[in-house]
Scaffold this motif. Structure first.
Motif, short mmCIF file in Angstrom:
data_model
loop_
_atom_site.label_atom_id
_atom_site.label_comp_id
_atom_site.label_asym_id
_atom_site.label_seq_id
_atom_site.Cartn_x
_atom_site.Cartn_y
_atom_site.Cartn_z
N SER A 31 15.89 -0.45 7.86
CA SER A 31 15.61 0.60 6.87
C SER A 31 14.11 0.88 6.79
CB SER A 31 16.14 0.18 5.50
OG SER A 31 17.54 0.07 5.53
N ALA A 32 13.30 -0.15 6.82
CA ALA A 32 11.85 0.04 6.79
C ALA A 32 11.38 0.77 8.05
CB ALA A 32 11.14 -1.31 6.66
N LEU A 77 13.18 2.88 9.81
CA LEU A 77 13.64 4.27 9.67
C LEU A 77 12.70 5.05 8.76
CD1 LEU A 77 15.68 6.53 10.13
CD2 LEU A 77 17.06 5.56 8.26
N ILE A 78 12.32 4.48 7.64
CA ILE A 78 11.40 5.15 6.72
C ILE A 78 10.06 5.39 7.40
CG2 ILE A 78 10.09 4.86 4.57
CD1 ILE A 78 12.62 3.34 3.49
N ALA A 79 9.54 4.39 8.10
CA ALA A 79 8.27 4.55 8.82
C ALA A 79 8.38 5.68 9.83
CB ALA A 79 7.87 3.24 9.50
N SER A 80 9.50 5.74 10.56
CA SER A 80 9.70 6.78 11.56
C SER A 80 9.71 8.17 10.93
CB SER A 80 11.01 6.56 12.31
OG SER A 80 10.97 5.35 13.03
N LEU A 81 10.41 8.32 9.82
CA LEU A 81 10.46 9.62 9.15
C LEU A 81 9.08 10.04 8.64
CD1 LEU A 81 13.83 9.19 7.20
CD2 LEU A 81 13.39 10.67 9.20
N LEU A 82 8.36 9.09 8.04
CA LEU A 82 7.01 9.39 7.57
C LEU A 82 6.09 9.79 8.72
CD1 LEU A 82 6.55 6.50 4.97
CD2 LEU A 82 6.75 8.95 4.46
N GLY A 135 3.28 6.17 7.17
CA GLY A 135 4.22 5.69 8.19
C GLY A 135 3.58 4.69 9.13
#
Length: 163
Positions: free
Chosen positions: A71-72, A74-79, A96
């Motif tokens: 999840s972390a 994925l969030i980093a990738s989106l940012l 990110g």
């Protein structure tokens, strides 16, 4: 104001795309309970943590479980992606890169300082030859490079302002 060359304006895409590629391709393994991921988190890291009195931190539902780490990532990738798309969103790319650097620093640390090791030995006795560790090191370098490329943003926060 200085004019940036096309290379200077778009160079951030190279490390961004690499980090996003590595993080996103690993999501399948982390979210599908693949045997490789179960072995790493539950077979190697959780018993090691339990021996130190921290049983369950890498198990499903633990604070460092595969799904939490995924999840972390994925969030980093989106940012990273949303921040790379527009100069007005560079703060997102910075966030990110910082989150990615934190996540991957943990991964590198676990490879170096736990029984997981640099070359992960699989349940069948085969080795990944250090591929996971090498990828983590390149991701770390890319995140650090992005933080350096966006240093004007975070250095701006650190500069004292006169009132």
């Amino acid at each position: 104001m200085q004019t940036l060359s096309p290379w200077q304006r778009h160079a951030h895409w190279l490390p961004t795309v690499f980090v996003v590629f590595v993080f996103v391709q690993s999501l399948f393994f982390k979210f599908s309970n693949s045997p490789e991921t179960v072995y790493i988190f539950e077979g190697r890291l959780d018993p090691w943590a339990a021996s130190l009195g921290f049983a369950g931190v890498f198990a499903p539902g633990g604070v460092f479980s595969a799904k939490v780490v995924g999840s972390a990532e994925l969030i980093a990738s989106l940012l990273l992606l949303f921040g790379a798309m527009s100069p007005s969103r560079r703060l997102l790319q910075l966030a990110g890169a910082a989150l990615g650097l934190g996540v991957i620093s943990g991964a590198i640390g676990f490879h170096l300082f736990t029984p997981l090791g640099v070359a992960v030995i699989n349940t069948d006795g085969s080795s990944d030859g250090g591929q996971l560790f090498a990828m983590a090191c390149v991701v770390w370098l890319c995140c650090a490079l992005l933080l350096w490329m966006r240093r004007s943003i975070w250095l701006g926060w650190m500069t004292p302002r006169s009132h």
